[in-house]
Write a protein that holds these residues in place. Structure first.
Motif, short mmCIF file in Angstrom:
data_model
loop_
_atom_site.label_atom_id
_atom_site.label_comp_id
_atom_site.label_asym_id
_atom_site.label_seq_id
_atom_site.Cartn_x
_atom_site.Cartn_y
_atom_site.Cartn_z
N HIS A 77 0.83 -1.21 0.00
CA HIS A 77 0.00 0.00 0.00
C HIS A 77 0.87 1.26 0.00
CE1 HIS A 77 -2.77 3.09 1.55
NE2 HIS A 77 -3.73 2.35 1.03
N ASN A 78 1.92 1.25 0.80
CA ASN A 78 2.80 2.42 0.86
C ASN A 78 3.51 2.66 -0.47
OD1 ASN A 78 2.09 2.76 3.54
ND2 ASN A 78 3.86 1.66 4.33
N GLN A 79 3.99 1.60 -1.10
CA GLN A 79 4.66 1.75 -2.39
C GLN A 79 3.70 2.27 -3.45
OE1 GLN A 79 7.00 -1.59 -3.68
NE2 GLN A 79 7.57 -2.15 -1.61
N LEU A 80 2.47 1.75 -3.46
CA LEU A 80 1.49 2.21 -4.45
C LEU A 80 1.09 3.66 -4.21
CD1 LEU A 80 -0.70 -1.02 -4.67
CD2 LEU A 80 0.67 -0.04 -6.50
N HIS A 81 1.00 4.05 -2.93
CA HIS A 81 0.66 5.43 -2.62
C HIS A 81 1.75 6.38 -3.13
CE1 HIS A 81 -1.22 8.74 -0.40
NE2 HIS A 81 0.00 9.07 0.01
N ALA A 82 3.01 6.00 -2.91
CA ALA A 82 4.11 6.82 -3.42
C ALA A 82 4.15 6.82 -4.94
CB ALA A 82 5.43 6.32 -2.86
N LEU A 83 3.84 5.67 -5.56
CA LEU A 83 3.82 5.59 -7.01
C LEU A 83 2.72 6.47 -7.60
CD1 LEU A 83 4.88 4.36 -9.61
CD2 LEU A 83 3.34 2.42 -9.26
N ARG A 84 1.59 6.54 -6.91
CA ARG A 84 0.50 7.39 -7.39
C ARG A 84 0.93 8.86 -7.41
NH1 ARG A 84 -5.23 7.24 -4.37
NH2 ARG A 84 -3.88 8.07 -2.74
N LEU A 85 1.68 9.28 -6.39
CA LEU A 85 2.22 10.65 -6.40
C LEU A 85 3.21 10.83 -7.56
CD1 LEU A 85 2.89 11.23 -2.59
CD2 LEU A 85 0.97 12.06 -3.94
N HIS A 86 3.98 9.78 -7.82
CA HIS A 86 4.97 9.84 -8.89
C HIS A 86 4.31 9.99 -10.26
CE1 HIS A 86 8.26 8.84 -11.48
NE2 HIS A 86 7.80 7.65 -11.78
N LEU A 87 3.13 9.38 -10.44
CA LEU A 87 2.46 9.39 -11.73
C LEU A 87 1.66 10.66 -11.97
CD1 LEU A 87 1.22 5.69 -11.85
CD2 LEU A 87 3.16 6.68 -13.06
N GLN A 88 1.51 11.50 -10.97
CA GLN A 88 0.79 12.75 -11.17
C GLN A 88 1.63 13.73 -11.99
OE1 GLN A 88 -0.27 14.28 -7.34
NE2 GLN A 88 -2.05 12.96 -7.11
N THR A 89 0.95 14.52 -12.81
CA THR A 89 1.63 15.59 -13.53
C THR A 89 1.87 16.76 -12.59
OG1 THR A 89 -0.48 16.57 -14.21
CG2 THR A 89 0.50 14.91 -15.67
N PRO A 90 2.81 17.66 -12.91
CA PRO A 90 3.04 18.83 -12.05
C PRO A 90 1.78 19.64 -11.82
CG PRO A 90 4.83 18.59 -13.62
CD PRO A 90 3.80 17.58 -14.01
#
Length: 691
Positions: free
Chosen positions: A89-102
């Motif tokens: 869950h923590n890795q996916l949460h961080a990945l979701r932030l990573h996939l957001q555009t600026p």
């Protein structure tokens, strides 16, 4: 015989393994992120996050009563799965932030920033709650944590800063190691008290909330600036000037609040720069979650290498060590022993046959791809154990391999050398297991211990694994002969992973090309044999499930005889659990985890056995008495010598220093001993016996 029904917990573990595979693929695909794949990756991340949450909910509803059959260590297995799902869950949460555009990151920051009126309303509500006093403190704390999950500092890219109050060393996968005084950014605050944080190097993981303190934005920024420029910073100004600066900052904050919060005064370029910098930090954290992924991306290791599975089990404690499995096993009632009995006619330990008892010789490993530039290999080795496809059933035994610089892809065992061969290099082993599982077999894992030249980081890698099933479709034992076992990449719980895909690239050509390509596939060559009568008589007095080196079988058999005499004859009653005064029983199992001390005992015992008469060798009372004398004279003093450093795997300096102390005379008056402890001379049955 109908197939065994799987329980809900096992089914959930398999489901979690599938989620882990999907997460690994998603992490790999995220490294090649571009605008065309961003939408697809975001959708996959969201679906996988929902699946992890659903699996976590299902896990929390499981109980031991749901299992069709008793499951050992049920609560521990359930906790381990919960920890693993939380890491997903923590890795996916961080990945979701990573996939957001600026732009999306900036929009989420503005929506998460609390307004002034909202703050005032929340303050009024909190005052009313304090006056009423109707809610418990625990409920208030939970509400505050939920509010903190969403409330983020818009001026800091949506991440709140904290300072570590104490050092914390990560013990499990997903933990973040930190030192006292480190400044971290909080990505997410979980209800269980473990917060997802990110350090200044971009590493991401969970830390206990009791180890950190939330810092105001200005104070946190000053700490970061001080830590990054401490070497070249000028002397601090006088205290009076500091107070003046703080007063000016306070006045500026008050003026900004009167103007409406001060958020609109920040230029758009500064906002976008802050958002982009946090975007880069999150991206860096995603790519550095697994050190193996970093080494693979650098080209330092083949794609099929993974962190060593069996090495991690050995580091977790004594559960899978030989010192634990040599101990007697208690029966289900814990009032007697399950695998230790005396023969009333001879007074010796009663022989017990296991379902599988064979001699195993490791011959060589071929076409093993070496790590690339930047890694120094400290040890090449093979670890093996009993395995049923799901869990480890025995202790894990390790054999070191040797290789030639001219042919680094070939590993060999039992090298020719003068003197006695160390047991750690001896490829002649035994395998003994009493499991009734139809999938019983031997799991081999080839591994290397490495150190990175650039960072000094040390770790264990799996160079491939293979599984030899010991029973055919009819349940009969497979033929005892030489086997060439193909090595697989990944972990023992992954399938269809190659050690190095480049080795078999283009293998779909002609038959001749396929034959030539098959010679480049990594393989392990072993040979199974039936032990001779003398060795089999020693093996049958060992625990029903045990693996180890053939050269130490006689020593283990004598120890089991001493154990049976003390526990079955010398105790006042079979229900007595008092401490037993015996230095041999208390300390001998420990030398099974220190191969150099076991070699020293083997060498001294062979010397003593040469001086014994043939009639004395047949008299068990004489053999036991001589064994105790040799052990107490030559090994026991070394165990508690202050000059002998503790064993450290794959450290040549420590190994050489230990060898110098072991080969010296342990009876010397110059020998310095550690402080005496009662555990050195007493055997505790309750804590030592296996349950």
């Amino acid at each position: 015989m109908p197939p065994k029904r799987r329980g809900p917990l096992l089914n959930l573990q398999r489901e979690a393994d599938g989620l882990k595979t999907k997460l690994d693929r998603l992490m790999v695909d995220a490294k090649q992120l571009n605008e065309q794949t961003r939408a697809d990756l975001k959708q996959r991340c969201l679906e996988l996050l929902n699946a992890v949450e659903e699996t976590t909910k299902t896990l929390k509803t499981l109980t031991k009563a749901d299992e069709p059959a008793p499951v050992g260590r049920y609560d521990q297995l359930k906790r381990e799965e919960d920890t693993r799902l939380q890491a997903f869950h923590n890795q996916l949460h961080a990945l979701r932030l990573h996939l957001q555009t600026p732009e999306e990151s900036e929009a989420s920051d503005r929506t998460s920033a609390p307004s002034a009126s909202g703050d005032q309303e929340s303050e009024e509500e909190s005052e009313e709650e304090e006056e009423s006093g109707d809610e418990d403190e625990e409920e208030v704390d939970e509400e505050e944590e939920l509010e903190l999950d969403d409330a983020k500092d818009a001026g800091d890219g949506g991440m709140e800063r904290v300072v570590a109050l104490s050092s914390f060393k990560g013990e499990e996968e997903g933990d973040l190691t930190m030192e006292k005084g480190d400044v971290l950014r909080i990505v997410k605050k979980n209800r269980d008290g473990w917060w997802l944080a990110q350090d200044s190097q971009g590493n991401i993981g969970v830390v206990p909330k009791t180890y950190v303190k939330i810092q105001p934005l200005l104070e946190a920024k000053s700490v970061v600036a001080a830590s990054s420029t401490a070497a070249a910073a000028p002397p601090p100004p006088p205290p009076k000037e500091e107070e003046d600066e703080e007063g000016e900052e306070d006045e500026e904050e008050e003026e900004s609040e009167e103007d409406g919060g001060g958020g609109d005064d920040v230029p758009e370029e500064a906002k976008s720069k802050t958002s982009l910098s946090n975007w880069d930090t999150v991206r860096k954290a995603i790519t550095e979650i697994d050190a193996t992924d970093v080494l693979s991306a650098m080209g330092a290791i083949p794609a099929g290498f993974r962190p060593s599975t069996l090495s991690k089990l050995l580091e977790e404690g004594v559960t899978y060590r030989g010192s634990h499995y040599i101990q007697p096993e208690l029966s289900q009632s814990c009032l007697s022993f399950k695998d230790l009995f005396l023969d009333p006619d001879t007074g010796k330990v009663r022989s017990r046959s296991s379902r599988v008892c064979v001699s195993l010789s490791l011959w060589s490993c071929r076409m093993i791809p070496p790590p690339g530039v930047g890694l120094q290999v400290l040890s090449r080795h093979v670890r093996f154990c009993a395995f049923d496809g799901q869990k480890v059933l025995s202790n894990i035994y390790t054999v070191r391999a040797t290789h030639s610089s001219k042919n680094p892809k070939t590993w060999t065992f039992s090298p020719r050398m003068t003197g006695q061969l160390p047991s750690l290099l001896d490829g002649d082993c035994f395998f003994r297991c009493d499991s009734a599982s139809p999938n019983l077999g031997i799991l081999f894992e080839l591994g290397v211990t490495y150190i990175r030249n650039s960072t000094g980081e040390q770790g264990d890698l799996s160079c491939g694994w293979t599984f030899l099933k010991l029973h055919d479709a009819n349940g009969a034992l497979i033929p005892l002969r030489t086997y060439e076992l193909t090595l697989h990449g990944g972990t023992p719980y992954e399938t269809n992973v190659e050690v190095d895909p480049s080795l078999t690239k283009g293998a779909a050509g002609s038959v001749f090309q396929q034959m030539m390509m098959s010679r480049r596939v990594p393989k392990l060559i072993i040979k199974l044999r039936t032990p001779n009568n003398r060795t089999m008589s020693h093996l049958n007095v060992l625990p029903d499930t045990f693996v180890g080196s053939l050269c130490s079988v006689q020593l283990l058999a004598i120890f089991r005889q001493l154990l049976a005499d003390t526990l079955l004859l010398d105790r006042v009653t079979m229900q007595s659990a008092d401490l037993i005064c015996s230095s041999v029983l208390a300390t001998f199992p420990g030398i099974l985890d220190q191969s150099d001390l076991l070699d020293a005992l083997q060498h001294q015992w062979e010397n003593a056995e040469r001086l014994m008469k043939r009639s004395e060798k047949r008299d068990m009372s004489v053999v036991k008495r001589e064994f105790v004398r040799v052990y107490m004279d030559h090994v026991f003093p070394l165990l508690y010598s202050a000059d002998l450093p503790p064993p450290l795997w794959a450290d040549e300096d420590v190994a050489n220093q230990r060898a110098r102390n072991i080969f010296a005379n342990p009876k010397s008056s110059d020998l310095t001993h550690q402080a005496f402890d009662i555990s050195q001379v007493t055997y505790d049955l309750l804590s030592s016996a296996r349950h």
